[in-house]
Design an enzyme around this catalytic site. Structure first.
Site, PDB file in Angstrom:
ATOM      1  N   THR A 147       4.176   2.561  -7.378  1.00  0.00           N
ATOM      2  CA  THR A 147       4.532   3.625  -8.326  1.00  0.00           C
ATOM      3  C   THR A 147       5.533   3.121  -9.373  1.00  0.00           C
ATOM      4  O   THR A 147       5.453   3.507 -10.538  1.00  0.00           O
ATOM      5  CB  THR A 147       5.104   4.865  -7.618  1.00  0.00           C
ATOM      6  OG1 THR A 147       6.043   4.455  -6.634  1.00  0.00           O
ATOM      7  CG2 THR A 147       4.020   5.684  -6.961  1.00  0.00           C
ATOM      8  N   ILE A 177      -4.881  -1.305  -4.340  1.00  0.00           N
ATOM      9  CA  ILE A 177      -6.072  -2.012  -4.835  1.00  0.00           C
ATOM     10  C   ILE A 177      -5.792  -2.668  -6.182  1.00  0.00           C
ATOM     11  O   ILE A 177      -6.707  -2.985  -6.930  1.00  0.00           O
ATOM     12  CB  ILE A 177      -7.268  -1.024  -4.959  1.00  0.00           C
ATOM     13  CG1 ILE A 177      -6.893   0.186  -5.831  1.00  0.00           C
ATOM     14  CG2 ILE A 177      -7.725  -0.566  -3.582  1.00  0.00           C
ATOM     15  CD1 ILE A 177      -8.052   1.151  -6.087  1.00  0.00           C
ATOM     16  N   HIS A 208      -8.050  -1.846   1.414  1.00  0.00           N
ATOM     17  CA  HIS A 208      -8.944  -0.986   0.633  1.00  0.00           C
ATOM     18  C   HIS A 208      -9.599  -1.721  -0.534  1.00  0.00           C
ATOM     19  O   HIS A 208     -10.120  -1.090  -1.448  1.00  0.00           O
ATOM     20  CB  HIS A 208      -8.179   0.246   0.136  1.00  0.00           C
ATOM     21  CG  HIS A 208      -7.714   1.134   1.257  1.00  0.00           C
ATOM     22  ND1 HIS A 208      -6.716   2.062   1.119  1.00  0.00           N
ATOM     23  CD2 HIS A 208      -8.105   1.203   2.548  1.00  0.00           C
ATOM     24  CE1 HIS A 208      -6.517   2.680   2.285  1.00  0.00           C
ATOM     25  NE2 HIS A 208      -7.351   2.160   3.159  1.00  0.00           N
ATOM     26  N   CYS A 214     -28.008  -8.212  -7.625  1.00  0.00           N
ATOM     27  CA  CYS A 214     -28.036  -9.685  -7.541  1.00  0.00           C
ATOM     28  C   CYS A 214     -26.696 -10.263  -7.104  1.00  0.00           C
ATOM     29  O   CYS A 214     -26.556 -11.479  -6.979  1.00  0.00           O
ATOM     30  CB  CYS A 214     -28.464 -10.287  -8.878  1.00  0.00           C
ATOM     31  SG  CYS A 214     -27.198 -10.202 -10.172  1.00  0.00           S
ATOM     32  N   ASN A 258      10.922   4.290   2.977  1.00  0.00           N
ATOM     33  CA  ASN A 258      10.100   5.298   2.309  1.00  0.00           C
ATOM     34  C   ASN A 258      11.011   6.393   1.772  1.00  0.00           C
ATOM     35  O   ASN A 258      12.060   6.660   2.334  1.00  0.00           O
ATOM     36  CB  ASN A 258       9.074   5.894   3.286  1.00  0.00           C
ATOM     37  CG  ASN A 258       7.925   6.566   2.563  1.00  0.00           C
ATOM     38  OD1 ASN A 258       7.295   5.976   1.699  1.00  0.00           O
ATOM     39  ND2 ASN A 258       7.675   7.812   2.899  1.00  0.00           N
ATOM     40  N   ILE A 313      11.699   2.056  -2.809  1.00  0.00           N
ATOM     41  CA  ILE A 313      11.519   0.721  -2.223  1.00  0.00           C
ATOM     42  C   ILE A 313      11.856  -0.408  -3.202  1.00  0.00           C
ATOM     43  O   ILE A 313      12.384  -1.447  -2.804  1.00  0.00           O
ATOM     44  CB  ILE A 313      10.091   0.562  -1.649  1.00  0.00           C
ATOM     45  CG1 ILE A 313      10.011  -0.691  -0.787  1.00  0.00           C
ATOM     46  CG2 ILE A 313       9.037   0.559  -2.735  1.00  0.00           C
ATOM     47  CD1 ILE A 313       8.856  -0.714   0.156  1.00  0.00           C
TER      48      ILE A 313
HETATM   49 ZN    ZN Z   1     -27.264  -8.201 -11.211  1.00  0.00          ZN
END
Ligand code: ZN
Length: 243
Positions: free
Chosen positions: A28, A107, A123, A134, A216, A234
């Site tokens: 954050t 992420i 995640h 492909c 936290n 943090i």
């Molecule tokens: Zn492709």
């Protein structure tokens, strides 16, 4: 706060195999908000109430790819985000040989950008994207620059972010590696998560080391298990610890 910082410094000095487990609160301060805060618009577009979890679920992705990618590009990708003091401190402690692994629910790739070498992304990551047909690889910029649903220039297949959506299983190899790191750690520092979300609450039980630290803003379900609980921002905590 000063006593807590002093105690955390002592714990770090006394440790040689620290694992850090982090959640949304870690990012954050880098300007990445919790995605749950921005879904009202989609209630209007779809003319019904959609929960944030539904918006990034596998079935929503399959059924409404246009809306999924609109939300994804707008609220889940932050190409200009930079590591904050928490990411930087963990990377520095990695260089010092103190931190052996980072396990993250985020992420955004910011731990690697800061220099952490062993990062288990439970995640997935918005930085990696693959053609569903492909399996060609595409970066974040490709997805952002795409018009609507990103499609593979080579075969026309849909390009899917390497992000674990709701209803999808976690990568077994990543989970196993994270458990292994936590099980062998002498210190586990958990930060920026309330530990409510699976699998965070489960992973903590594999820890058998000396020091459990929780950082936290609000209290968590594991506070009573911890040696040290710091209810604070943090980034500020790590800034103070590394001074
Ligand atoms: Zn492709």
């Amino acid at each position: 706060m000063n006593n807590n910082i002093e105690q955390l410094r002592k714990i770090i000095a006394d440790s040689n195999n620290i694992v850090f487990f982090g959640g949304a609160g870690v990012s954050t301060e880098s300007g990445i908000p919790d995605f749950r805060s921005a879904t009202g618009l989609y209630n209007q577009k779809l003319d019904r109430n959609v929960s944030p979890e539904e918006l990034i679920s596998h079935s929503f992705y399959v059924r409404y790819p246009e809306y999924f990618f609109e939300f994804y590009k707008d609220k889940l990708i932050y190409p200009d985000a930079e590591p904050n003091d928490c990411h930087k401190a963990l990377a520095e402690l990695d260089r010092q040989g103190k931190v052996k692994a980072v396990v993250t629910q985020n992420i955004d790739g910011l731990h690697q950008k800061a220099g952490s070498q062993v990062v288990y992304e439970l995640h997935g990551s918005t930085l990696r994207n693959y053609c569903e047909s492909c399996h060609s690889f595409y970066d974040e910029k490709f997805v952002l620059a795409s018009d609507g649903v990103p499609t593979c220039p080579k075969c026309g297949g849909r390009v899917k972010p390497d992000v674990v959506l709701y209803e999808e299983g976690l990568d077994d190899n990543v989970v196993e590696a994270a458990i292994n790191a936590i099980a062998h750690a002498d210190t586990l520092i958990i930060g920026g998560t309330t530990l409510i979300v699976y699998p965070a609450a489960g992973l903590i039980h594999y820890f058998r080391g000396k020091h459990l630290v929780l950082i936290n803003k609000s209290s968590t379900s594991a506070d009573s298990m911890a040696d040290l609980v710091i209810n604070d921002n943090i980034g500020q905590v790590f800034r103070a610890v590394m001074e």
